[in-house]
Write a protein that holds these residues in place. Structure first.
Motif, mmCIF file in Angstrom:
data_model
loop_
_atom_site.group_PDB
_atom_site.id
_atom_site.type_symbol
_atom_site.label_atom_id
_atom_site.label_comp_id
_atom_site.label_asym_id
_atom_site.label_seq_id
_atom_site.Cartn_x
_atom_site.Cartn_y
_atom_site.Cartn_z
ATOM 1 N N GLU A 1 8.417 12.767 -0.382
ATOM 2 C CA GLU A 1 8.552 14.162 -0.812
ATOM 3 C C GLU A 1 8.772 15.086 0.380
ATOM 4 O O GLU A 1 9.471 16.087 0.268
ATOM 5 C CB GLU A 1 7.311 14.600 -1.603
ATOM 6 N N SER A 2 8.168 14.756 1.533
ATOM 7 C CA SER A 2 8.296 15.614 2.713
ATOM 8 C C SER A 2 8.014 14.805 3.976
ATOM 9 O O SER A 2 7.449 13.708 3.920
ATOM 10 C CB SER A 2 7.306 16.772 2.636
ATOM 11 N N GLU A 3 8.388 15.368 5.104
ATOM 12 C CA GLU A 3 8.078 14.745 6.393
ATOM 13 C C GLU A 3 6.564 14.683 6.599
ATOM 14 O O GLU A 3 6.050 13.717 7.151
ATOM 15 C CB GLU A 3 8.743 15.515 7.533
ATOM 16 N N ALA A 4 5.861 15.681 6.122
ATOM 17 C CA ALA A 4 4.397 15.688 6.246
ATOM 18 C C ALA A 4 3.777 14.495 5.519
ATOM 19 O O ALA A 4 2.831 13.885 6.024
ATOM 20 C CB ALA A 4 3.831 16.997 5.704
ATOM 21 N N HIS A 5 4.307 14.167 4.344
ATOM 22 C CA HIS A 5 3.791 13.004 3.613
ATOM 23 C C HIS A 5 4.073 11.711 4.383
ATOM 24 O O HIS A 5 3.228 10.812 4.456
ATOM 25 C CB HIS A 5 4.413 12.910 2.218
ATOM 26 N N TRP A 6 5.258 11.589 4.965
ATOM 27 C CA TRP A 6 5.589 10.411 5.759
ATOM 28 C C TRP A 6 4.643 10.298 6.955
ATOM 29 O O TRP A 6 4.118 9.218 7.237
ATOM 30 C CB TRP A 6 7.049 10.483 6.227
ATOM 31 N N LEU B 1 0.812 -1.221 0.000
ATOM 32 C CA LEU B 1 0.000 0.000 0.000
ATOM 33 C C LEU B 1 0.842 1.266 0.000
ATOM 34 O O LEU B 1 0.393 2.304 -0.474
ATOM 35 C CB LEU B 1 -0.927 0.006 1.216
ATOM 36 N N VAL B 2 2.063 1.180 0.518
ATOM 37 C CA VAL B 2 2.871 2.385 0.676
ATOM 38 C C VAL B 2 3.121 3.079 -0.658
ATOM 39 O O VAL B 2 3.107 4.314 -0.745
ATOM 40 C CB VAL B 2 4.194 2.088 1.420
ATOM 41 N N GLU B 3 3.337 2.300 -1.715
ATOM 42 C CA GLU B 3 3.651 2.927 -3.006
ATOM 43 C C GLU B 3 2.464 3.667 -3.614
ATOM 44 O O GLU B 3 2.627 4.407 -4.581
ATOM 45 C CB GLU B 3 4.245 1.919 -3.993
ATOM 46 N N LYS B 4 1.284 3.490 -3.038
ATOM 47 C CA LYS B 4 0.097 4.202 -3.524
ATOM 48 C C LYS B 4 -0.164 5.480 -2.730
ATOM 49 O O LYS B 4 -1.101 6.204 -3.021
ATOM 50 C CB LYS B 4 -1.118 3.276 -3.444
ATOM 51 N N GLN B 5 0.672 5.737 -1.730
ATOM 52 C CA GLN B 5 0.464 6.887 -0.857
ATOM 53 C C GLN B 5 0.972 8.176 -1.489
ATOM 54 O O GLN B 5 2.020 8.186 -2.135
ATOM 55 C CB GLN B 5 1.172 6.671 0.479
ATOM 56 N N GLU B 6 0.234 9.231 -1.269
ATOM 57 C CA GLU B 6 0.642 10.551 -1.754
ATOM 58 C C GLU B 6 1.986 10.915 -1.130
ATOM 59 O O GLU B 6 2.202 10.728 0.067
ATOM 60 C CB GLU B 6 -0.404 11.596 -1.352
ATOM 61 N N GLY B 7 2.900 11.406 -1.948
ATOM 62 C CA GLY B 7 4.198 11.841 -1.463
ATOM 63 C C GLY B 7 5.259 10.755 -1.438
ATOM 64 O O GLY B 7 6.428 11.048 -1.210
ATOM 65 N N PHE B 8 4.871 9.500 -1.667
ATOM 66 C CA PHE B 8 5.844 8.411 -1.725
ATOM 67 C C PHE B 8 6.663 8.550 -2.999
ATOM 68 O O PHE B 8 6.106 8.720 -4.077
ATOM 69 C CB PHE B 8 5.123 7.058 -1.711
ATOM 70 N N GLU C 1 2.139 7.314 8.160
ATOM 71 C CA GLU C 1 2.234 6.702 9.480
ATOM 72 C C GLU C 1 0.895 6.722 10.213
ATOM 73 O O GLU C 1 0.587 5.803 10.963
ATOM 74 C CB GLU C 1 3.286 7.431 10.330
ATOM 75 N N LYS C 2 0.105 7.772 9.978
ATOM 76 C CA LYS C 2 -1.180 7.925 10.661
ATOM 77 C C LYS C 2 -2.349 7.340 9.864
ATOM 78 O O LYS C 2 -3.484 7.369 10.321
ATOM 79 C CB LYS C 2 -1.449 9.404 10.944
ATOM 80 N N SER C 3 -2.062 6.807 8.685
ATOM 81 C CA SER C 3 -3.139 6.300 7.831
ATOM 82 C C SER C 3 -3.753 5.020 8.402
ATOM 83 O O SER C 3 -3.103 4.242 9.100
ATOM 84 C CB SER C 3 -2.614 6.022 6.414
ATOM 85 N N ASP C 4 -5.021 4.815 8.097
ATOM 86 C CA ASP C 4 -5.724 3.617 8.549
ATOM 87 C C ASP C 4 -5.032 2.352 8.039
ATOM 88 O O ASP C 4 -4.916 1.366 8.765
ATOM 89 C CB ASP C 4 -7.185 3.639 8.076
ATOM 90 N N ALA C 5 -4.562 2.375 6.796
ATOM 91 C CA ALA C 5 -3.921 1.203 6.200
ATOM 92 C C ALA C 5 -2.641 0.835 6.950
ATOM 93 O O ALA C 5 -2.389 -0.342 7.248
ATOM 94 C CB ALA C 5 -3.614 1.461 4.733
ATOM 95 N N HIS C 6 -1.829 1.822 7.266
ATOM 96 C CA HIS C 6 -0.575 1.566 7.974
ATOM 97 C C HIS C 6 -0.845 1.053 9.378
ATOM 98 O O HIS C 6 -0.238 0.075 9.829
ATOM 99 C CB HIS C 6 0.265 2.849 8.016
ATOM 100 N N ILE C 7 -1.761 1.680 10.076
ATOM 101 C CA ILE C 7 -2.099 1.278 11.444
ATOM 102 C C ILE C 7 -2.686 -0.131 11.456
ATOM 103 O O ILE C 7 -2.336 -0.952 12.304
ATOM 104 C CB ILE C 7 -3.046 2.306 12.085
#
Length: 108
Positions: free
Chosen positions: A58-63, A27-34, A67-73
């Motif tokens: 692209e930025s710390e905000a994107h990371w 899923l990570v490669e589909k995230q904005e800013g990856f 990290e806070k996304s439902d998919a990651h959690i």
């Protein structure tokens, strides 16, 4: 640019298990800013093996968004209470802010 580096040390002959985990579709490669991820295996002739996973954003905000996304959690919750595989000796992660990038000179 913002970079997460994860280093995992495994017992001899098990680096491929970590490589497979971080190289497969996810899923990570589909995230904005990856931007991308790179998986490296330290060259050793015998003994423990080291795998480095470098994830560029692209930025710390994107990371942080990832990290806070439902998919990651959800992915982490699925592994709660499970023992780490016996072949993992150690694992650590670090975060870096990119200050400089050098690229190859263009051939004209």
């Amino acid at each position: 640019m913002f970079v997460q580096v994860r280093k995992t040390v495994v017992t001899e002959g098990n680096a491929d298990k970590v490589v497979a985990r971080f190289s497969g579709e996810g899923l990570v490669e589909k995230q904005e800013g990856f931007i991308d991820s790179t998986v490296l295996v330290k060259k050793v002739s015998r003994g423990d093996e080291e795998v480095m996973v470098i994830v560029r954003w692209e930025s710390e905000a994107h990371w942080k968004q990832w990290e806070k996304s439902d998919a990651h959690i959800a992915g982490h919750k699925a592994n709660l209470g499970k023992p780490k595989p016996e072949y993992i000796v150690s694992s650590e992660a670090a975060l870096y802010e990119v200050k400089s990038v050098k690229k190859a000179a263009s051939e004209s």
